[in-house]
Write an enzyme that holds these catalytic residues in place. Structure first.
Site, mmCIF file in Angstrom:
data_model
loop_
_atom_site.group_PDB
_atom_site.id
_atom_site.type_symbol
_atom_site.label_atom_id
_atom_site.label_comp_id
_atom_site.label_asym_id
_atom_site.label_seq_id
_atom_site.Cartn_x
_atom_site.Cartn_y
_atom_site.Cartn_z
ATOM 1 C CE LYS A 87 -0.778 0.197 5.008
ATOM 2 N NZ LYS A 87 -0.153 1.507 5.248
ATOM 3 C CG ASP A 88 3.794 2.146 2.710
ATOM 4 O OD1 ASP A 88 2.721 2.704 3.008
ATOM 5 O OD2 ASP A 88 4.539 1.608 3.550
ATOM 6 N NE ARG A 135 -7.837 3.213 3.055
ATOM 7 C CZ ARG A 135 -8.115 2.523 4.174
ATOM 8 N NH1 ARG A 135 -9.359 2.150 4.426
ATOM 9 N NH2 ARG A 135 -7.157 2.204 5.026
ATOM 10 N NE ARG A 136 -6.535 2.807 8.060
ATOM 11 C CZ ARG A 136 -5.254 2.458 8.071
ATOM 12 N NH1 ARG A 136 -4.327 3.364 8.371
ATOM 13 N NH2 ARG A 136 -4.888 1.219 7.794
ATOM 14 N NE ARG A 153 3.280 10.102 8.434
ATOM 15 C CZ ARG A 153 4.319 10.640 7.798
ATOM 16 N NH1 ARG A 153 4.246 11.897 7.397
ATOM 17 N NH2 ARG A 153 5.410 9.938 7.555
ATOM 18 N NE ARG A 159 0.580 5.792 12.362
ATOM 19 C CZ ARG A 159 0.115 5.793 11.138
ATOM 20 N NH1 ARG A 159 -1.181 5.607 10.919
ATOM 21 N NH2 ARG A 159 0.917 5.964 10.095
ATOM 22 C CB CYS A 246 -1.247 10.029 -0.699
ATOM 23 S SG CYS A 246 -0.425 8.468 -0.454
#
Length: 310
Positions: A87-88, A135-136, A153, A159, A246
Site C-alpha cells: 500500500k506504500d 481514506r480512513r 503519523r 501511534r 495520496c
C-alpha cells in the site's frame, strides 16, 4: 547459493513492521531454498517518509516517500531486492524496476483502537481521532461527521503510545500490521468492509527487483503467492487510472473467489459526504484490463473537484 550470488541483500525501512516483513521474506527464502541464515542479509534504509512526521504524505509528495531511497539503492545495486508494504508503493515504478513477488496476503480490514469503549458508537461527540490516511478520515467522517479527525503519523507503536497518553481518543490501523506485531488484542473493533473498504495493497508484502535480473527473480518463484499478485494487479491498475498520489480518498479490494476476480472500488470526497462505488467481476487472465476499466469508469463517475480531469 550460486557463486554469482554469494549473498542476497534485502532492503527495507527500519520500523518494527517493516522489519517483520523483511524477515518474513528472508525466512521464506531460506526455507524454500534450503539456505543457511548467512545467505540473506537485511539492510535498513531510512526513507524520506520516515523523516517527515509533521504533515500528511499528501502534502509532502505522496506514496513514493516511503520507497524512494530503497529503490535508489536497488537501482545502484547496493541491494538485490526491496521489501515494501504494497500500500506504500506508487502505481508507477522507476524505470528499470518491477514488482516480482508477493507473500500471501493478510487480513485486509482496518481496526479501530479506542482509549475507552469498544465500538465506534462509544466515541463521544467531538472525540479526537488520529490518522494519517485520507481514506480512513473520509470513511470515518461519512459515518461520524461529528468527530474531530487530526493528523497522527509514526509507526504503530508511536501511534498507540499517543493514544494511550490521552492525546487522542481513538485511531485506526491496519489489522494486518497489528497482527504481524503480535498486537491484535489492541483492536477494539475490526471494521466492516461494507463501510471501511481498505487501501489498495493493504495487507500485502510486495517484493521489488531490477528488470531483467532473471537470476534474482527466479529465486522468488517458490515463495510468491499468485492470488495476491492477481489481486494487486487489479487494485494497482484501478488506482493508477485515478489519483495514486495520496491526495484523494480512494479504496479498493480484489480477491479470487471460485476462480473469478471480484473487485470493489470506492472514491470519497474528503469530508466523506459524497461516496462513489464500483463493483466488477472477471476472469483472472483479464486482471489488468479489469482494473483499468474499473478505474476509467470511476473517473467518469466522480466530479472533477474530487478527482481532477486527466
Amino acid at each position: 547459493m550460486t557463486q554469482s550470488l554469494p549473498k542476497l541483500r534485502l532492503g527495507t525501512r527500519g520500523s518494527p513492521l517493516a522489519l517483520w516483513q523483511a524477515h518474513a521474506v528472508r525466512d521464506a527464502l531460506l526455507k524454500a531454498h534450503g539456505w543457511t541464515e548467512e545467505a540473506v542479509e537485511i539492510q535498513v534504509i531510512r526513507t524520506t517518509g520516515d523523516a517527515i512526521t509533521d504533515r500528511a504524505l499528501s502534502q509532502a509528495g505522496g506514496k513514493g516517500l516511503f520507497t524512494k531511497e530503497i529503490e535508489e539503492a536497488l537501482l545502484e545495486r547496493r541491494i538485490d531486492l526491496a521489501v515494501h508494504s504494497a500500500k506504500d508503493m506508487a502505481t508507477t515504478l522507476p524505470d528499470g524496476l518491477h514488482l516480482v513477488g508477493y507473500l500471501p496476503r493478510a487480513d485486509v480490514r482496518d481496526a479501530l483502537i479506542l482509549r475507552e469503549g469498544w465500538s465506534l458508537e462509544h466515541l463521544k461527540p467531538g472525540a479526537k481521532v488520529g490518522t494519517a490516511s485520507l481514506r480512513r478520515e473520509a470513511q470515518l467522517r461519512r459515518i461520524r461527521p461529528d468527530l474531530q479527525v487530526s493528523l497522527l503519523r509514526g509507526n504503530v507503536q508511536t501511534r498507540l503510545k499517543k493514544l494511550d497518553s490521552g492525546e487522542f481518543d481513538a485511531t485506526l490501523l491496519a489489522l494486518a500490521g497489528l497482527t504481524r506485531l503480535g498486537m491484535e488484542a489492541r483492536a477494539s473493533v475490526i471494521l466492516d468492509m461494507a463501510d471501511f473498504l481498505p487501501a489498495v495493497g493493504q495487507g500485502a508484502v510486495a517484493i521489488e527487483s531490477r528488470q531483467r535480473d532473471l537470476a534474482v527473480d527466479s529465486l522468488l518463484v517458490p515463495i510468491t503467492c499468485p492470488a495476491t499478485g492477481l489481486a494487486l494487479r487489479v487494485e494497482r491498475a484501478f488506482l493508477g487510472e485515478l489519483d495514486g498520489s495520496c491526495r484523494t480518498p480512494i479504496a479498493g479490494h480484489a480477491e479470487i473467489v471460485n476462480g473469478e476476480i471480484r473487485f470493489r472500488g470506492a472514491v470519497l470526497a474528503p469530508d466523506g459526504q459524497r461516496y462513489y462505488e464500483i463493483v466488477r467481476h472477471g476472469p483472472p487472465n483479464r486482471a489488468l484490463e479489469l482494473g483499468l476499466a474499473a478505474g476509467r469508469e470511476m473517473r467518469a463517475m466522480v466530479p472533477h473537484d474530487i478527482i481532477p480531469a486527466a
